[in-house]
Design a protein around this motif. Structure first.
Motif, PDB file in Angstrom:
ATOM      1  N   ILE A  88     -21.943 -29.902 -15.849  1.00 20.37           N
ATOM      2  CA  ILE A  88     -20.570 -30.304 -16.108  1.00 20.37           C
ATOM      3  C   ILE A  88     -19.780 -29.979 -14.840  1.00 20.37           C
ATOM      4  CG2 ILE A  88     -19.765 -28.151 -17.129  1.00 20.37           C
ATOM      5  CD1 ILE A  88     -18.611 -29.811 -19.431  1.00 20.37           C
ATOM      6  N   SER A  89     -18.994 -30.965 -14.357  1.00 24.67           N
ATOM      7  CA  SER A  89     -18.311 -30.720 -13.073  1.00 24.67           C
ATOM      8  C   SER A  89     -17.108 -31.637 -12.895  1.00 24.67           C
ATOM      9  CB  SER A  89     -19.293 -30.974 -11.924  1.00 24.67           C
ATOM     10  OG  SER A  89     -18.653 -30.855 -10.680  1.00 24.67           O
ATOM     11  N   TYR A  90     -16.191 -31.180 -12.063  1.00 28.12           N
ATOM     12  CA  TYR A  90     -15.116 -32.045 -11.584  1.00 28.12           C
ATOM     13  C   TYR A  90     -15.737 -32.973 -10.551  1.00 28.12           C
ATOM     14  CZ  TYR A  90     -10.522 -33.459  -9.883  1.00 28.12           C
ATOM     15  OH  TYR A  90      -9.418 -34.183  -9.553  1.00 28.12           O
ATOM     16  N   HIS A  91     -15.319 -34.238 -10.576  1.00 26.61           N
ATOM     17  CA  HIS A  91     -15.970 -35.222  -9.711  1.00 26.61           C
ATOM     18  C   HIS A  91     -15.199 -35.428  -8.412  1.00 26.61           C
ATOM     19  CE1 HIS A  91     -19.049 -38.643 -10.142  1.00 26.61           C
ATOM     20  NE2 HIS A  91     -18.750 -38.525  -8.865  1.00 26.61           N
ATOM     21  N   GLU A  92     -15.760 -34.942  -7.338  1.00 25.16           N
ATOM     22  CA  GLU A  92     -15.141 -35.167  -6.028  1.00 25.16           C
ATOM     23  C   GLU A  92     -16.225 -35.165  -4.967  1.00 25.16           C
ATOM     24  OE1 GLU A  92     -12.430 -31.951  -5.105  1.00 25.16           O
ATOM     25  OE2 GLU A  92     -13.732 -30.502  -6.072  1.00 25.16           O
ATOM     26  N   LYS A  93     -15.872 -35.773  -3.831  1.00 29.20           N
ATOM     27  CA  LYS A  93     -16.851 -36.000  -2.760  1.00 29.20           C
ATOM     28  C   LYS A  93     -17.471 -34.704  -2.248  1.00 29.20           C
ATOM     29  CE  LYS A  93     -17.083 -39.877   0.297  1.00 29.20           C
ATOM     30  NZ  LYS A  93     -16.351 -41.101   0.450  1.00 29.20           N
ATOM     31  N   ARG A  94     -16.637 -33.649  -2.121  1.00 28.07           N
ATOM     32  CA  ARG A  94     -17.189 -32.426  -1.542  1.00 28.07           C
ATOM     33  C   ARG A  94     -18.131 -31.688  -2.503  1.00 28.07           C
ATOM     34  NH1 ARG A  94     -13.807 -27.558  -2.243  1.00 28.07           N
ATOM     35  NH2 ARG A  94     -12.393 -28.035  -3.954  1.00 28.07           N
ATOM     36  N   ARG A  95     -18.076 -32.050  -3.772  1.00 30.58           N
ATOM     37  CA  ARG A  95     -19.016 -31.440  -4.727  1.00 30.58           C
ATOM     38  C   ARG A  95     -20.282 -32.252  -4.891  1.00 30.58           C
ATOM     39  NH1 ARG A  95     -16.844 -27.740  -9.135  1.00 30.58           N
ATOM     40  NH2 ARG A  95     -14.723 -27.397  -8.461  1.00 30.58           N
ATOM     41  N   PHE A  96     -20.121 -33.593  -4.905  1.00 30.49           N
ATOM     42  CA  PHE A  96     -21.286 -34.465  -5.086  1.00 30.49           C
ATOM     43  C   PHE A  96     -21.790 -34.892  -3.713  1.00 30.49           C
ATOM     44  CE2 PHE A  96     -21.864 -35.028  -9.607  1.00 30.49           C
ATOM     45  CZ  PHE A  96     -20.719 -34.415 -10.091  1.00 30.49           C
ATOM     46  N   VAL A  97     -22.762 -34.132  -3.219  1.00 27.43           N
ATOM     47  CA  VAL A  97     -23.223 -34.298  -1.843  1.00 27.43           C
ATOM     48  C   VAL A  97     -24.651 -34.846  -1.818  1.00 27.43           C
ATOM     49  CG1 VAL A  97     -21.721 -32.476  -0.951  1.00 27.43           C
ATOM     50  CG2 VAL A  97     -24.004 -31.883  -1.781  1.00 27.43           C
ATOM     51  N   PRO A 148     -12.939 -44.242 -20.022  1.00 30.07           N
ATOM     52  CA  PRO A 148     -11.943 -45.315 -20.141  1.00 30.07           C
ATOM     53  C   PRO A 148     -10.956 -45.307 -18.957  1.00 30.07           C
ATOM     54  CG  PRO A 148     -12.143 -44.123 -22.212  1.00 30.07           C
ATOM     55  CD  PRO A 148     -12.969 -43.385 -21.225  1.00 30.07           C
ATOM     56  N   GLY A 149     -10.736 -46.471 -18.400  1.00 34.24           N
ATOM     57  CA  GLY A 149      -9.770 -46.607 -17.306  1.00 34.24           C
ATOM     58  C   GLY A 149     -10.339 -46.267 -15.944  1.00 34.24           C
ATOM     59  N   ILE A 150     -11.602 -45.834 -15.888  1.00 39.68           N
ATOM     60  CA  ILE A 150     -12.227 -45.481 -14.607  1.00 39.68           C
ATOM     61  C   ILE A 150     -13.130 -46.640 -14.182  1.00 39.68           C
ATOM     62  CG2 ILE A 150     -13.716 -43.806 -13.425  1.00 39.68           C
ATOM     63  CD1 ILE A 150     -11.230 -42.443 -14.509  1.00 39.68           C
ATOM     64  N   THR A 151     -13.039 -46.996 -12.911  1.00 47.33           N
ATOM     65  CA  THR A 151     -13.905 -48.070 -12.436  1.00 47.33           C
ATOM     66  C   THR A 151     -15.137 -47.491 -11.751  1.00 47.33           C
ATOM     67  OG1 THR A 151     -12.832 -48.167 -10.285  1.00 47.33           O
ATOM     68  CG2 THR A 151     -11.927 -49.599 -12.013  1.00 47.33           C
ATOM     69  N   GLU A 152     -16.135 -48.337 -11.710  1.00 50.40           N
ATOM     70  CA  GLU A 152     -17.381 -47.995 -11.032  1.00 50.40           C
ATOM     71  C   GLU A 152     -17.107 -47.689  -9.552  1.00 50.40           C
ATOM     72  OE1 GLU A 152     -19.928 -51.409 -11.714  1.00 50.40           O
ATOM     73  OE2 GLU A 152     -20.720 -51.254  -9.692  1.00 50.40           O
ATOM     74  N   GLU A 153     -16.193 -48.437  -8.962  1.00 47.34           N
ATOM     75  CA  GLU A 153     -15.854 -48.234  -7.543  1.00 47.34           C
ATOM     76  C   GLU A 153     -15.259 -46.847  -7.323  1.00 47.34           C
ATOM     77  OE1 GLU A 153     -15.056 -51.134  -9.217  1.00 47.34           O
ATOM     78  OE2 GLU A 153     -16.794 -52.068  -8.262  1.00 47.34           O
ATOM     79  N   GLU A 154     -14.403 -46.444  -8.248  1.00 46.51           N
ATOM     80  CA  GLU A 154     -13.763 -45.128  -8.112  1.00 46.51           C
ATOM     81  C   GLU A 154     -14.803 -44.013  -8.136  1.00 46.51           C
ATOM     82  OE1 GLU A 154     -10.648 -44.412 -10.971  1.00 46.51           O
ATOM     83  OE2 GLU A 154     -10.193 -42.451 -10.114  1.00 46.51           O
ATOM     84  N   VAL A 155     -15.763 -44.134  -9.024  1.00 44.08           N
ATOM     85  CA  VAL A 155     -16.809 -43.113  -9.107  1.00 44.08           C
ATOM     86  C   VAL A 155     -17.613 -43.083  -7.815  1.00 44.08           C
ATOM     87  CG1 VAL A 155     -18.750 -42.202 -10.444  1.00 44.08           C
ATOM     88  CG2 VAL A 155     -16.976 -43.526 -11.598  1.00 44.08           C
ATOM     89  N   ARG A 156     -17.980 -44.265  -7.334  1.00 43.07           N
ATOM     90  CA  ARG A 156     -18.782 -44.338  -6.102  1.00 43.07           C
ATOM     91  C   ARG A 156     -18.020 -43.769  -4.915  1.00 43.07           C
ATOM     92  NH1 ARG A 156     -22.904 -48.487  -5.996  1.00 43.07           N
ATOM     93  NH2 ARG A 156     -21.990 -49.332  -4.106  1.00 43.07           N
ATOM     94  N   GLU A 157     -16.721 -44.041  -4.907  1.00 41.96           N
ATOM     95  CA  GLU A 157     -15.871 -43.556  -3.815  1.00 41.96           C
ATOM     96  C   GLU A 157     -15.785 -42.025  -3.804  1.00 41.96           C
ATOM     97  OE1 GLU A 157     -11.298 -44.185  -3.357  1.00 41.96           O
ATOM     98  OE2 GLU A 157     -12.318 -46.141  -3.442  1.00 41.96           O
ATOM     99  N   LYS A 158     -15.815 -41.440  -4.978  1.00 41.01           N
ATOM    100  CA  LYS A 158     -15.678 -39.983  -5.067  1.00 41.01           C
ATOM    101  C   LYS A 158     -17.024 -39.262  -5.102  1.00 41.01           C
ATOM    102  CE  LYS A 158     -11.031 -39.903  -6.804  1.00 41.01           C
ATOM    103  NZ  LYS A 158     -10.155 -39.974  -7.961  1.00 41.01           N
TER     104      LYS A 158
END
Lengths: 317, 256
Positions: free
Chosen positions: B143-152, B206-216
């Protein structure tokens, strides 16, 4: 280098293990610790921490200790900054999840002023257990594949002679002195703890000497009325010290919860000023008071009362 | 639609991933909140175990650490730490619920250091029981907050092994636990490809796009062909959750 089994055994064989009274003062008990000793503390994180014993060993200016504990909280900061230890063996090191990563720990480890030897929680526990069993190692299925493995030269891998499986081997850990806090203990050192046992039993069995600080000294008759409650028998124990509120500001199950306002105060000071803040804290709360009772008098009665009420509430319903 | 913050959303998604009757190991903070929430909503007999705690407690006041008195409340047993961990090694634990400072493509978790262990930029608190849980639980949820510096792409340090370099790398080391099954974040849910053992986006919130996830995400994140959208948290789920953390120690707005 780990000591040989023969040597470890001789220490036990040659010490007085008789059914005799071992009650002494905190000062006398902590004199059993020598500079350079490996000291293991019981409890875990901010629970059943032998805080009074740690407080006293800092006051006695013990040096070059190896300090081990299953999880280290604020007491680890105090030991580092007081320069009682430069080598901490644990699995997790910070005041607590909601208080963030210890700035004191970061300073000492990142600046290479001290070593934090990180084991997983289970592997460290198995090391004490192997120590208590009088065997050189225990095989386990954890630590394999991790980056912790190559950082720990004492950790080995073997192929099981029965099944051919890959296993990690964790070596026995035999501390020189164990410091353990409990709720009840008789004058001979029969320990009866409540709540979580943590790793205390294994630490007691693994160590050369065991110092017990206890909320209450109860009679030997009391122990004999409920022998099923005894977790550590007298022959493993060298000193018994009665220290009510001996874990504060940490907690002691059934007696008191942590003094959260004092913990918040400490963490704010430590996170705000780093090791300098811890030095201030040591001056004020460890070196200045004349006794543990004087230290307790510096805490706020209302905070202790709340901690006590909440702590005892486990028996209310 | 209900208003909720990222922490609340993530905890509720974690709660839904748990099933009644399971035996789980939960860490302090968000995983524990998910577990207690699941007990209240749909999994009354879910048994929570802590690495240093009681067996199947009935928690009334949220503990700050999993080894304190509050985490023992109305437990059925209080085993020694090592015995608790041995339940895990013996295979009694269905789900290990973990967080971490860094998570990589193959589900490896770092909670030891940013930079190298020898020259850390930040020395973190360490494994605690995370390595043991990741090694031995039948399956692991992260379980985690989704951000680039965490998902490496690759964690600085493997404290807790996921699928290591992917493929059969985990099995080759001798690890017997099943490894990571789900990664639950405030943006979506990721699972692992059966062959490559690489993280794949399987659901967005809901309300989150696939692009947003990939970006982060700090690595190229494949998206499942049948990408799903999760059902938003209900009023009841939110009300039940908020009651667990009235001081908002964990459920504060923003990242977590």
């Amino acid at each position: 280098m780990p000591r040989s089994y023969k040597e470890l055994r001789e220490v036990i064989e040659n010490k007085d293990r008789g059914l005799r009274e071992k009650v002494m003062s905190l000062t006398e008990a902590i004199h059993l610790i020598q500079d350079g000793d490996h000291v293991a503390a019981g409890g875990c994180h901010y629970s059943r921490t032998p805080m009074a014993a740690i407080w006293e060993l800092i006051r006695q200016k013990k040096k070059d200790l190896v300090y081990s504990r299953s999880i280290s909280s604020t007491e680890g900061d105090l030991l580092l900054v007081a320069e009682a230890t430069k080598h901490v063996i644990t699995s997790w090191f910070s005041p607590g999840v909601t208080w963030g990563v210890s700035r004191a720990m970061r300073h000492y480890i990142q600046e290479k002023l001290a070593i934090y030897e990180e084991w997983s929680h289970m592997s460290l526990g198995l090391r004490y257990r192997a120590g208590a069993m009088g065997i050189p190692f225990i095989p386990t299925r954890v630590m394999l594949g991790s980056d912790l493995f190559p950082r720990l030269p004492e950790l080995k891998e073997m192929e099981c002679p029965y099944t051919g499986e890959k296993l990690a081997l964790v070596p026995a850990l035999n501390p020189n002195v164990a410091i353990l806090h409990t709720q009840r203990c008789d004058p001979y050192g029969n320990v009866q703890s409540e709540g979580l046992p943590f790793m205390d039993q294994d630490i007691a069995g693994a160590s050369d000497k065991v110092i017990i600080t206890t909320e209450r000294i109860i009679s030997n008759d009391q122990v004999r009325r409920s022998p099923d409650r005894t977790s550590i028998p007298f022959f493993q124990v060298d000193a018994v010290v009665e220290v009510p509120y001996g874990c504060l500001p940490h907690e002691c199950y059934g007696y008191y919860e942590p003094d959260f306002s004092h913990m918040d105060y400490y963490v704010k000071l430590m996170m705000g000023k780093g090791p300098e803040g811890v030095k201030e804290y040591l001056d004020q709360y460890v070196y200045a008071p004349e006794s543990w009772t004087d230290y307790l008098e510096m805490l706020k009665f209302g905070d202790i009362l709340r901690a006590t009420t909440d702590g005892r509430s486990v028996y209310n319903d | 639609m209900s208003d909720y913050n990222p922490a609340e959303l993530t905890v509720i998604m974690g709660s839904r991933a748990l099933q009644d009757g399971q035996i789980i190991f939960a860490g302090a903070g968000l995983p524990l909140l998910s577990a207690i929430h699941a007990q209240k909503m749909h999994a009354p007999s879910l048994a929570i175990l802590f690495e240093v705690g009681g067996v199947a407690p009935r928690i009334t006041s949220l503990p700050r650490s999993t080894n304190e008195a509050r985490s023992v409340r109305r437990s059925v047993a209080t085993p020694a730490t090592i015995d608790m961990m041995l339940y895990l090694q013996r295979g009694f634990v269905d789900v290990g619920f973990l967080g971490g400072a860094q998570i990589d493509r193959h589900g490896n978790i770092n909670s030891s250091c940013i930079g190298t262990l020898e020259k850390p930029k930040v020395r973190l608190p360490g494994s605690g029981g995370a390595n043991d849980i990741a090694s031995s639980a039948n399956r692991v949820f992260i379980i985690s907050y989704h951000e680039k510096r965490r998902f490496v792409e690759k964690v600085d340090f493997v404290t807790s092994p996921g699928f290591l370099e992917g493929g059969q790398a985990r099995e080759k080391t001798g690890l017997m636990g099943g490894g990571v099954e789900k990664v639950i974040t405030n943006l979506g849910i990721m699972e692992f490809d059966k062959n490559s053992r690489s993280m794949t986006l399987t659901a967005v919130h809901p309300g989150i796009t696939e692009e947003e996830v990939r970006e982060k995400t700090g690595f190229e994140l494949p998206v499942a062909e049948d990408l799903k959208t999760t059902t938003p948290p209900s009023e009841e789920e939110l009300r039940s959750l908020r009651a667990l953390d009235p001081e908002k120690r964990y459920l504060k707005a923003g990242d977590f």
